[in-house]
Design a protein around this motif. Sequence first.
Motif, PDB file in Angstrom:
ATOM      1  N   ALA B   8     -18.965 -10.116 -20.652  1.00 14.53           N
ATOM      2  CA  ALA B   8     -17.437  -9.741 -20.438  1.00 14.53           C
ATOM      3  C   ALA B   8     -17.264  -8.253 -21.034  1.00 14.53           C
ATOM      4  O   ALA B   8     -16.654  -7.346 -20.477  1.00 14.53           O
ATOM      5  N   ILE B   9     -17.769  -7.883 -22.305  1.00 14.87           N
ATOM      6  CA  ILE B   9     -17.656  -6.603 -23.142  1.00 14.87           C
ATOM      7  C   ILE B   9     -18.298  -5.432 -22.196  1.00 14.87           C
ATOM      8  O   ILE B   9     -17.781  -4.424 -21.864  1.00 14.87           O
ATOM      9  N   THR B  10     -19.530  -5.865 -21.847  1.00 16.65           N
ATOM     10  CA  THR B  10     -20.477  -4.728 -21.075  1.00 16.65           C
ATOM     11  C   THR B  10     -19.546  -4.477 -19.852  1.00 16.65           C
ATOM     12  O   THR B  10     -19.370  -3.416 -19.215  1.00 16.65           O
ATOM     13  N   HIS B  11     -18.883  -5.566 -19.075  1.00 15.13           N
ATOM     14  CA  HIS B  11     -18.063  -5.454 -17.780  1.00 15.13           C
ATOM     15  C   HIS B  11     -17.137  -4.306 -18.289  1.00 15.13           C
ATOM     16  O   HIS B  11     -16.901  -3.631 -17.444  1.00 15.13           O
ATOM     17  N   LEU B  12     -16.283  -4.935 -19.145  1.00 15.18           N
ATOM     18  CA  LEU B  12     -14.981  -3.855 -19.570  1.00 15.18           C
ATOM     19  C   LEU B  12     -15.458  -2.662 -19.815  1.00 15.18           C
ATOM     20  O   LEU B  12     -14.931  -1.626 -19.377  1.00 15.18           O
ATOM     21  N   ARG B  13     -16.613  -2.170 -20.749  1.00 13.34           N
ATOM     22  CA  ARG B  13     -17.002  -0.962 -20.842  1.00 13.34           C
ATOM     23  C   ARG B  13     -17.168  -0.127 -19.784  1.00 13.34           C
ATOM     24  O   ARG B  13     -16.787   0.971 -19.437  1.00 13.34           O
ATOM     25  N   ASN B  14     -17.766  -0.816 -18.592  1.00 12.49           N
ATOM     26  CA  ASN B  14     -18.204  -0.311 -17.311  1.00 12.49           C
ATOM     27  C   ASN B  14     -16.942   0.105 -16.602  1.00 12.49           C
ATOM     28  O   ASN B  14     -17.070   1.218 -16.149  1.00 12.49           O
ATOM     29  N   ARG B  15     -16.150  -0.774 -16.426  1.00 10.73           N
ATOM     30  CA  ARG B  15     -14.774  -0.452 -15.746  1.00 10.73           C
ATOM     31  C   ARG B  15     -13.855   0.692 -16.264  1.00 10.73           C
ATOM     32  O   ARG B  15     -13.564   1.667 -15.664  1.00 10.73           O
ATOM     33  N   ILE B  16     -14.149   0.714 -17.644  1.00 13.02           N
ATOM     34  CA  ILE B  16     -13.404   1.724 -18.568  1.00 13.02           C
ATOM     35  C   ILE B  16     -13.844   2.912 -18.188  1.00 13.02           C
ATOM     36  O   ILE B  16     -13.491   4.002 -17.919  1.00 13.02           O
ATOM     37  N   HIS B  17     -15.326   2.989 -18.175  1.00 11.26           N
ATOM     38  CA  HIS B  17     -16.131   4.176 -17.909  1.00 11.26           C
ATOM     39  C   HIS B  17     -15.850   4.897 -16.683  1.00 11.26           C
ATOM     40  O   HIS B  17     -15.678   5.960 -16.695  1.00 11.26           O
ATOM     41  N   ILE B  18     -15.827   3.931 -15.765  1.00 11.98           N
ATOM     42  CA  ILE B  18     -15.510   4.301 -14.183  1.00 11.98           C
ATOM     43  C   ILE B  18     -14.285   5.095 -14.098  1.00 11.98           C
ATOM     44  O   ILE B  18     -13.826   5.964 -13.614  1.00 11.98           O
ATOM     45  N   ILE B  19     -13.151   4.390 -14.710  1.00 20.03           N
ATOM     46  CA  ILE B  19     -11.705   5.013 -14.542  1.00 20.03           C
ATOM     47  C   ILE B  19     -11.808   6.151 -15.307  1.00 20.03           C
ATOM     48  O   ILE B  19     -11.344   7.191 -15.033  1.00 20.03           O
ATOM     49  N   ILE B  20     -12.328   6.295 -16.771  1.00 19.97           N
ATOM     50  CA  ILE B  20     -12.318   7.626 -17.556  1.00 19.97           C
ATOM     51  C   ILE B  20     -12.980   8.655 -16.852  1.00 19.97           C
ATOM     52  O   ILE B  20     -12.593   9.674 -16.789  1.00 19.97           O
ATOM     53  N   GLU B  21     -14.252   8.407 -16.556  1.00 22.37           N
ATOM     54  CA  GLU B  21     -15.321   9.459 -16.193  1.00 22.37           C
ATOM     55  C   GLU B  21     -15.273   9.711 -14.666  1.00 22.37           C
ATOM     56  O   GLU B  21     -15.730  10.769 -14.180  1.00 22.37           O
ATOM     57  N   GLY B  22     -14.977   8.757 -14.064  1.00 28.19           N
ATOM     58  CA  GLY B  22     -15.168   8.938 -12.468  1.00 28.19           C
ATOM     59  C   GLY B  22     -13.846   9.528 -11.897  1.00 28.19           C
ATOM     60  O   GLY B  22     -12.943   9.754 -12.437  1.00 28.19           O
ATOM     61  N   THR B  23     -13.724  10.218 -10.549  1.00 30.32           N
ATOM     62  CA  THR B  23     -12.862  10.640  -9.862  1.00 30.32           C
ATOM     63  C   THR B  23     -12.494  10.020  -8.533  1.00 30.32           C
ATOM     64  O   THR B  23     -11.567  10.021  -7.771  1.00 30.32           O
ATOM     65  N   ASP B  24     -13.422   8.858  -8.414  1.00 28.40           N
ATOM     66  CA  ASP B  24     -13.590   8.214  -6.733  1.00 28.40           C
ATOM     67  C   ASP B  24     -12.512   7.456  -6.615  1.00 28.40           C
ATOM     68  O   ASP B  24     -11.897   7.034  -5.781  1.00 28.40           O
ATOM     69  N   ARG B  26      -9.083   5.017  -7.123  1.00 28.83           N
ATOM     70  CA  ARG B  26      -7.658   5.759  -7.342  1.00 28.83           C
ATOM     71  C   ARG B  26      -7.021   5.663  -8.850  1.00 28.83           C
ATOM     72  O   ARG B  26      -6.317   6.749  -9.281  1.00 28.83           O
ATOM     73  N   LEU B  27      -7.344   4.689  -9.638  1.00 29.46           N
ATOM     74  CA  LEU B  27      -7.099   4.531 -11.105  1.00 29.46           C
ATOM     75  C   LEU B  27      -7.651   5.699 -11.551  1.00 29.46           C
ATOM     76  O   LEU B  27      -7.125   6.398 -12.720  1.00 29.46           O
ATOM     77  N   GLY B  28      -8.889   5.929 -11.460  1.00 32.73           N
ATOM     78  CA  GLY B  28      -9.758   7.215 -11.887  1.00 32.73           C
ATOM     79  C   GLY B  28      -9.001   8.461 -11.801  1.00 32.73           C
ATOM     80  O   GLY B  28      -8.678   9.296 -12.847  1.00 32.73           O
ATOM     81  N   LYS B  29      -8.523   8.691 -10.366  1.00 32.97           N
ATOM     82  CA  LYS B  29      -7.890   9.853 -10.187  1.00 32.97           C
ATOM     83  C   LYS B  29      -6.308   9.958 -11.114  1.00 32.97           C
ATOM     84  O   LYS B  29      -6.077  10.855 -11.632  1.00 32.97           O
ATOM     85  N   LEU B  30      -5.651   8.890 -10.917  1.00 35.62           N
ATOM     86  CA  LEU B  30      -4.353   8.551 -11.530  1.00 35.62           C
ATOM     87  C   LEU B  30      -4.782   9.241 -13.116  1.00 35.62           C
ATOM     88  O   LEU B  30      -3.681   9.859 -13.515  1.00 35.62           O
ATOM     89  N   PHE B  31      -5.621   8.616 -13.564  1.00 32.23           N
ATOM     90  CA  PHE B  31      -6.099   8.702 -15.125  1.00 32.23           C
ATOM     91  C   PHE B  31      -6.145  10.242 -15.408  1.00 32.23           C
ATOM     92  O   PHE B  31      -5.596  10.885 -16.335  1.00 32.23           O
ATOM     93  N   ASP B  32      -6.767  11.010 -14.557  1.00 36.62           N
ATOM     94  CA  ASP B  32      -7.215  12.411 -14.851  1.00 36.62           C
ATOM     95  C   ASP B  32      -5.972  12.969 -14.561  1.00 36.62           C
ATOM     96  O   ASP B  32      -5.792  14.156 -15.456  1.00 36.62           O
ATOM     97  N   ILE B  33      -5.120  13.007 -13.776  1.00 38.39           N
ATOM     98  CA  ILE B  33      -3.716  13.557 -13.248  1.00 38.39           C
ATOM     99  C   ILE B  33      -2.953  13.312 -14.633  1.00 38.39           C
ATOM    100  O   ILE B  33      -2.261  14.196 -15.157  1.00 38.39           O
ATOM    101  N   VAL B  34      -2.817  12.155 -15.152  1.00 39.72           N
ATOM    102  CA  VAL B  34      -2.052  11.751 -16.422  1.00 39.72           C
ATOM    103  C   VAL B  34      -2.509  12.479 -17.631  1.00 39.72           C
ATOM    104  O   VAL B  34      -1.669  13.386 -18.268  1.00 39.72           O
ATOM    105  N   LEU B  35      -3.687  12.482 -17.722  1.00 38.27           N
ATOM    106  CA  LEU B  35      -4.336  13.312 -18.641  1.00 38.27           C
ATOM    107  C   LEU B  35      -3.913  14.892 -18.635  1.00 38.27           C
ATOM    108  O   LEU B  35      -3.621  15.588 -19.646  1.00 38.27           O
ATOM    109  N   LEU B  36      -4.021  15.371 -17.513  1.00 33.34           N
ATOM    110  CA  LEU B  36      -3.895  16.749 -17.274  1.00 33.34           C
ATOM    111  C   LEU B  36      -2.426  17.223 -17.591  1.00 33.34           C
ATOM    112  O   LEU B  36      -2.088  18.169 -18.244  1.00 33.34           O
ATOM    113  N   ILE B  37      -1.305  16.293 -17.267  1.00 28.06           N
ATOM    114  CA  ILE B  37       0.022  16.575 -17.749  1.00 28.06           C
ATOM    115  C   ILE B  37       0.067  16.259 -19.235  1.00 28.06           C
ATOM    116  O   ILE B  37       0.659  17.261 -19.704  1.00 28.06           O
ATOM    117  N   ALA B  38      -0.605  15.579 -19.538  1.00 27.39           N
ATOM    118  CA  ALA B  38      -0.680  14.959 -21.298  1.00 27.39           C
ATOM    119  C   ALA B  38      -1.067  16.562 -21.842  1.00 27.39           C
ATOM    120  O   ALA B  38      -0.263  16.729 -23.005  1.00 27.39           O
TER     121      ALA B  38
END
Lengths: 276, 276, 276, 276
Positions: B8-24, B26-38
């Motif tokens: 489960a933890i490995t799975h969670l890590r992968n998901r978070i990694h995709i959101i944080i590092e990826g841009t493909d 929707r959640l990844g894009k949203l994360f990047d935009i929020v970060l940009l504004i922050a």
Amino acid sequence: MKQPNTEAITHLRNRIHIIIEGTDTRLGKLFDIVLLIAILTSVGVVMLDSVLFVRLQYGTIFFYAEWFFTILFTLEYLLRLFSAPNRFRYVFSFFGVVDLLSILPSYLSLIFGGVQYLIVIRILRLLRVFRVLKLKAYMQQAGFLASALRTSQQKITVFFLSLVLLVTIYGSIVYVVEGPENGFTSIPISIYWAVVTLTTVGYGDISPKTPLGQAIATMVMITGYAVIAVPTGIFTSELTRNMRPQLNPVTCPNCGKFGHAVGAEFCDRCGHALHV
Amino acid sequence: MKQPNTEAITHLRNRIHIIIEGTDTRLGKLFDIVLLIAILTSVGVVMLDSVLFVRLQYGTIFFYAEWFFTILFTLEYLLRLFSAPNRFRYVFSFFGVVDLLSILPSYLSLIFGGVQYLIVIRILRLLRVFRVLKLKAYMQQAGFLASALRTSQQKITVFFLSLVLLVTIYGSIVYVVEGPENGFTSIPISIYWAVVTLTTVGYGDISPKTPLGQAIATMVMITGYAVIAVPTGIFTSELTRNMRPQLNPVTCPNCGKFGHAVGAEFCDRCGHALHV
Amino acid sequence: MKQPNTEAITHLRNRIHIIIEGTDTRLGKLFDIVLLIAILTSVGVVMLDSVLFVRLQYGTIFFYAEWFFTILFTLEYLLRLFSAPNRFRYVFSFFGVVDLLSILPSYLSLIFGGVQYLIVIRILRLLRVFRVLKLKAYMQQAGFLASALRTSQQKITVFFLSLVLLVTIYGSIVYVVEGPENGFTSIPISIYWAVVTLTTVGYGDISPKTPLGQAIATMVMITGYAVIAVPTGIFTSELTRNMRPQLNPVTCPNCGKFGHAVGAEFCDRCGHALHV
Amino acid sequence: MKQPNTEAITHLRNRIHIIIEGTDTRLGKLFDIVLLIAILTSVGVVMLDSVLFVRLQYGTIFFYAEWFFTILFTLEYLLRLFSAPNRFRYVFSFFGVVDLLSILPSYLSLIFGGVQYLIVIRILRLLRVFRVLKLKAYMQQAGFLASALRTSQQKITVFFLSLVLLVTIYGSIVYVVEGPENGFTSIPISIYWAVVTLTTVGYGDISPKTPLGQAIATMVMITGYAVIAVPTGIFTSELTRNMRPQLNPVTCPNCGKFGHAVGAEFCDRCGHALHV
């Protein structure tokens, strides 16, 4: 938006358009020359009016002259608006905006004093009148420069974004190091100082006093000194490339490919002899 | 370092990694935009906070905002650390160090006052977020510039070492000539003056007063004025070379001509097909 | 000048020469590293000694350290002199002069106070020690730059002579226009101002006050701003030319001409086939 | 304008002309060297005369020396006028004007005090004397630079006209924003400031005080910093193009290859003699 009621108005619009925009008719040329003189005189008047001891003596003359030119240019603006084939497009074109900005400050000065000096922006209108002066060769050269700037625009954007980051970080570090007691009263002011230093302007109104601040300033200066090479390099290599001898203007008689290496005997796309 | 206990933890890590590092995603894009504004907001807050009369009015808001962003970025840092495939490599990567430096000053400011302004370094984090904004073409151009800088790095190092020697010697000579009574209070300060002069910044906070000092200053200035040609020349010639159209290293199987234009299918000397 | 009396002395000279000048033996490397450290330390000591509040505290230590290094370098100079294959040539070589200038100021300071700071010139000795540090690639690049400077030396001389004429004339005109009451106290000072302005340093210690003086200053500035293009252009085009792909390294089997255009099949001097 | 009365005068004119303008005869060379020394000495005298404490001591000597040189150069001017093949053309040639301007200020100083310092313009006469010093190679290089400047003259004109527009508009905006209370006392002064800033000279005698003014100043500086790339790029690419090795426009009588290396005797494609 074409006026449907009379042909006379359409005819009048066309005639005015030819006089105002054209340079081939005698009246068109005369119009451009009068405009050229009017622009230069009005800008000269505004400049002199800003010099205190001249204003004290000729203030009233300047006042009337400025309003004379403003009304003249307002009439001209209305005529352009009236005669433009597409009014909307004219109003939002570069020259449309400049024409408006050239008269607006006078009217605004009735409300906010001092703004009237901004009408020197009408000096930009000279760009339009330049065509009278047979400056075609110059315009071509200007287009040449502009094209080199356009092709290197992406590289230049990257360069400027890097500068913005650099200047922000340098400014903040110096703000922390030097602090308000040495003239670095806030981060924005410190960034302003970093720009003054990086671009090697160096007013000296703010300058670091502590050894650490001076060490950082040294780094900013050397960065600025070296980094100037980047836009220069970008622009120069672009210009040099544009000036490189072009391909031979030969069309392949078989496949129609245009432009071949100097000395080519056969088309390098279809293998057909080029010079039959 | 992989956690062996649960999938489960490995799975969670992968998901978070995709959101944080990826841009493909929707959640990844949203994360990047929020970060940009922050990032932009927090840098803006720090800048405004440094302006005295703004701080006097909104100081408390700024204080809470800064801590809000610090805690936000701390959480983000922990998430990145948690989800990184190789934690050690992340911590010592360029962005890993920047991420840490972006939050550290706030915590350090509890001990040393004033240091919190250094968190503007988090503006460097923008470099990572830029990828959201479809800046691929720009990144390519940046890579182009960086490559030209890298190839000419040895020449530039030689150039800077020469500058350091030059500035040290000029500074010491002027120190002996002008002396502390004219503001040249020590050799380091005189070297600082030499840098200010050589890079053509010229604050004017220190300037030579004696005729001999001014003569030496003249030499420093002319050196600086001429020597700017060196980094510019290095960088420009490197860029120009990179931009030169390369020939394909293909030999014609018929006539043996070596070197053909990129995309050529047939030899432009004998007309034979190049790729049989 | 060879000592005829004993072979032992010749042998000793050779051994010392190999240690001092060579870098291949272990002792030679050690010597270079010790020298490198000694030079840097002694320059550091002189710099710190010039800072008043440091001198007040560590003045005596610095005094002894400086004499220690001076005696060390004097011994080294004598050893170099002793072991040089051609002493006359060594004394008047670039490094021979630098070696002497590195110790002379200390002895002169016994007569003229303050001169001892000039020993920072020994930083130039680093140039010799650099070879220890495997800087061969860098030296090659330095030679590359130096060669480009040498080929363009005539153009650069013409450029500097023009600058000297320009600055003299500009300076004199401004002297007449502004006069001593505005800080332009003499023609030499006004020429100094012209250099400060033309090179875009702009200290601001002297600046024109009258409208006419400011108009002339504007011309000086624009001249300086534009004229920087000249040395840059000279140097860049020289570097670019050097980097241009060379001729093919083929020797004509008939007439022996070396170097032919890329793609040449026949010698363009004798007409013989190149690749038989 | 030729004097018809005697052949003797014509003969005298020719002899004087050969001595004054020629460099081949011994007397011609001597004349040039004496002139060279006279020019340098007289310029030196004027410079020293402008330094107050030197003038106080040697004022009378300088006074006589200046008149001695003025009368000498006046005689020389009359001789040149007398011996010139075409007097009208000489008077209005570059050197004719310089020769006149080199003596005029002394006579004018009888009416307007202080003007005599303008005779340093006679330093320009050195340009004529340079030919004695076997500076042919240098003159060729100077012609090379001048030719590159001439070809890029249109581009440079466009560039400077843009600068004039830019500086006028920037200056006026800053005048409105900062106003007389911050030292921007009139539009001309503000334009002067804009030039000082754009060319990165940055005296600091006038500098913006308000945040908005500093923001605009930042834009002016960055414009100036980047825009320097334009003249540099223009000049460099022109020089680079001139230096490119040209091909001879020769067609091979056998294979028809057009364009051969300078000095080629045989076609490098088919081996046929090029010049039959």
